[in-house]
Design an enzyme around this catalytic site. Sequence first.
Site, PDB file in Angstrom:
ATOM      1  N   ARG A   5       0.824  -1.224   0.000  1.00 26.32           N
ATOM      2  CA  ARG A   5       0.000   0.000   0.000  1.00 26.32           C
ATOM      3  C   ARG A   5       0.855   1.270   0.000  1.00 26.32           C
ATOM      4  O   ARG A   5       0.339   2.359  -0.214  1.00 26.32           O
ATOM      5  CB  ARG A   5      -0.958  -0.023   1.192  1.00 26.32           C
ATOM      6  CG  ARG A   5      -2.157  -0.943   0.973  1.00 26.32           C
ATOM      7  CD  ARG A   5      -3.062  -0.974   2.194  1.00 26.32           C
ATOM      8  NE  ARG A   5      -2.511  -1.803   3.262  1.00 26.32           N
ATOM      9  CZ  ARG A   5      -3.041  -1.899   4.473  1.00 26.32           C
ATOM     10  NH1 ARG A   5      -4.135  -1.210   4.783  1.00 26.32           N
ATOM     11  NH2 ARG A   5      -2.491  -2.686   5.384  1.00 26.32           N
TER      12      ARG A   5
ATOM     13  N   GLN B 293      14.641 -13.781   4.266  1.00 25.34           N
ATOM     14  CA  GLN B 293      13.388 -14.497   4.446  1.00 25.34           C
ATOM     15  C   GLN B 293      12.737 -14.585   3.066  1.00 25.34           C
ATOM     16  O   GLN B 293      12.075 -13.659   2.608  1.00 25.34           O
ATOM     17  CB  GLN B 293      12.462 -13.768   5.427  1.00 25.34           C
ATOM     18  CG  GLN B 293      11.180 -14.532   5.730  1.00 25.34           C
ATOM     19  CD  GLN B 293      10.198 -13.730   6.575  1.00 25.34           C
ATOM     20  OE1 GLN B 293      10.304 -12.500   6.685  1.00 25.34           O
ATOM     21  NE2 GLN B 293       9.227 -14.405   7.166  1.00 25.34           N
TER      22      GLN B 293
ATOM     23  N   THR C 103       6.029 -13.400  11.619  1.00 21.61           N
ATOM     24  CA  THR C 103       7.141 -12.893  12.434  1.00 21.61           C
ATOM     25  C   THR C 103       8.002 -14.019  12.990  1.00 21.61           C
ATOM     26  O   THR C 103       9.230 -13.906  13.061  1.00 21.61           O
ATOM     27  CB  THR C 103       6.593 -12.036  13.578  1.00 21.61           C
ATOM     28  OG1 THR C 103       5.592 -12.799  14.298  1.00 21.61           O
ATOM     29  CG2 THR C 103       5.955 -10.756  13.054  1.00 21.61           C
TER      30      THR C 103
ATOM     31  N   TYR D 139      31.074  31.878  -8.052  1.00 24.58           N
ATOM     32  CA  TYR D 139      31.216  30.427  -7.932  1.00 24.58           C
ATOM     33  C   TYR D 139      32.656  30.100  -7.555  1.00 24.58           C
ATOM     34  O   TYR D 139      33.598  30.510  -8.245  1.00 24.58           O
ATOM     35  CB  TYR D 139      30.868  29.717  -9.234  1.00 24.58           C
ATOM     36  CG  TYR D 139      31.241  28.254  -9.207  1.00 24.58           C
ATOM     37  CD1 TYR D 139      30.496  27.348  -8.451  1.00 24.58           C
ATOM     38  CD2 TYR D 139      32.350  27.773  -9.902  1.00 24.58           C
ATOM     39  CE1 TYR D 139      30.841  26.015  -8.386  1.00 24.58           C
ATOM     40  CE2 TYR D 139      32.701  26.429  -9.853  1.00 24.58           C
ATOM     41  CZ  TYR D 139      31.941  25.561  -9.088  1.00 24.58           C
ATOM     42  OH  TYR D 139      32.283  24.234  -9.030  1.00 24.58           O
TER      43      TYR D 139
ATOM     44  N   ASN E 290      39.192  39.217  -0.452  1.00 24.60           N
ATOM     45  CA  ASN E 290      37.966  39.875  -0.899  1.00 24.60           C
ATOM     46  C   ASN E 290      37.669  39.471  -2.344  1.00 24.60           C
ATOM     47  O   ASN E 290      38.533  39.582  -3.217  1.00 24.60           O
ATOM     48  CB  ASN E 290      38.095  41.392  -0.821  1.00 24.60           C
ATOM     49  CG  ASN E 290      36.772  42.083  -1.130  1.00 24.60           C
ATOM     50  OD1 ASN E 290      35.929  42.261  -0.261  1.00 24.60           O
ATOM     51  ND2 ASN E 290      36.584  42.465  -2.391  1.00 24.60           N
TER      52      ASN E 290
END
Length: 470
Positions: free
Chosen positions: A15, A77, A83, A370, A381
């Site tokens: 679901r 499994q 379980t 960038y 700076n």
Amino acid sequence: MENNVIILAGGQGKRMKTDKPKVLCNVLGEPMLEWVLTACENAQLDKICVVKGFAAEKIDEYVDNRESKADIATVLQAERLGTGHAVMQAKDFLEAHKDGNTLILCGDAPFIDAETISGALELHKQKGCSVTVVTSRVENPTGYGRIIRTDDGISGIVEHKDCNPYQLAITEINSGCYWFRTADLLDVLFDIKPENAQGEYYLTDCIELLISKGKLADAYISRNPNVALGANDRRGLLMLNDIARQEIIGKFLDDGIEFTCTDGVSIGNNVTIGAGTVIHPGVILRGNTTIGENCILGNNCIIENTTVGNCVNLNNVQAYESVIEDNVKIGPYVQLRPNSHIKRGAKIGDFVEIKNSTIGEGTAVAHLTYIGDSDVGANVNFGCGVVTVNYDGDKKFRTVIGDNAFIGCNTNLIAPVSVGKGAYTAAGSTITRDVPDNALAIERGQAAIKEGYAERKLKARTEKFENSRK
């Protein structure tokens, strides 16, 4: 005596309508399985076996890529027959740890916590139990198995559909978490039978078998009201996300963290936040993120697997797998891509992207810049529009900028290249050679001015436009 864990993680969760195992569906950005593994590690349990089933290779991939000190094994499994059947697949793991206690957990119940795990183990050992069930008291127990208590423990668990009117009134429910004495579990595990409508092997049948053998069973009531919660569909998963979000925000409120508004705020289970920090709307903190003291996280920050120091001001910042030291100011509209290190007192302005780079103390990267694959010194700076050109289409190269350098507006630094200490680059330069300390680099194309060029271009364009209207 060695304590270990088996986590049941074989469910498909049809679901959920996903191609991955149910336990890998996310709560606050982390798979439900991760929440369970984290709780185990926080409880100092590092011998773990995960029982996988549907899309088992995705469980293996997740476990293999997870950074963990825990020793995590997986077993398959192949058929999902309940379980009890899932635990049977871990027989070799149980045999290898036969002298200790085994904790059985559900991988799709993410709110198990270390306090509950440790408290239940303490009761389990103190009373000498063969099995101790972790339980919770809830206002509406509909759908959950009820715990039947006796004077010295419990006599069993009754599923909701099998309860009589007295049992329906019981509000103590089974969380699906159990501590077993490992040798006792092995003694009865393969005696359980699929004698039920579903034809499945129920782990709870082991409890009845142990009690019938005169073994002691008890229950530990967790103080965590959500310990039993799971999800079977997307609506349920959304509910888990809402619960987790509110619980975590509530915890930080109790710790003195200020939230100006919690709209859009989402904080992961492994995030830490220092005192005095203020969080604004839309902030998302994920993964192993640490936020220092007295920070301001402005609107719409996304911080993931990042360490943030003290007195940091972030505004509309996205930061991934990076380090931000104390007294840094960043934003708005800044992205720190992985392996960025912003040192103390640096200032990063608007529309800046930094990737795999170190920005030195007190350095200012004001705007529209960038910086990629670079090592930048202190007190540098950057003017507007600077780019470190780090990629030639085949390989990445690094740029090195020394302390106190000044990078002029619209400078392109073509890596590999270095700019020396105190050096300047003139605005508009494309730097292709190393710049010595304290030098000025000017690298521009020679200006060529063609008289009347624009007039001729405009005339031709105007004529074309006029013709198109005829």
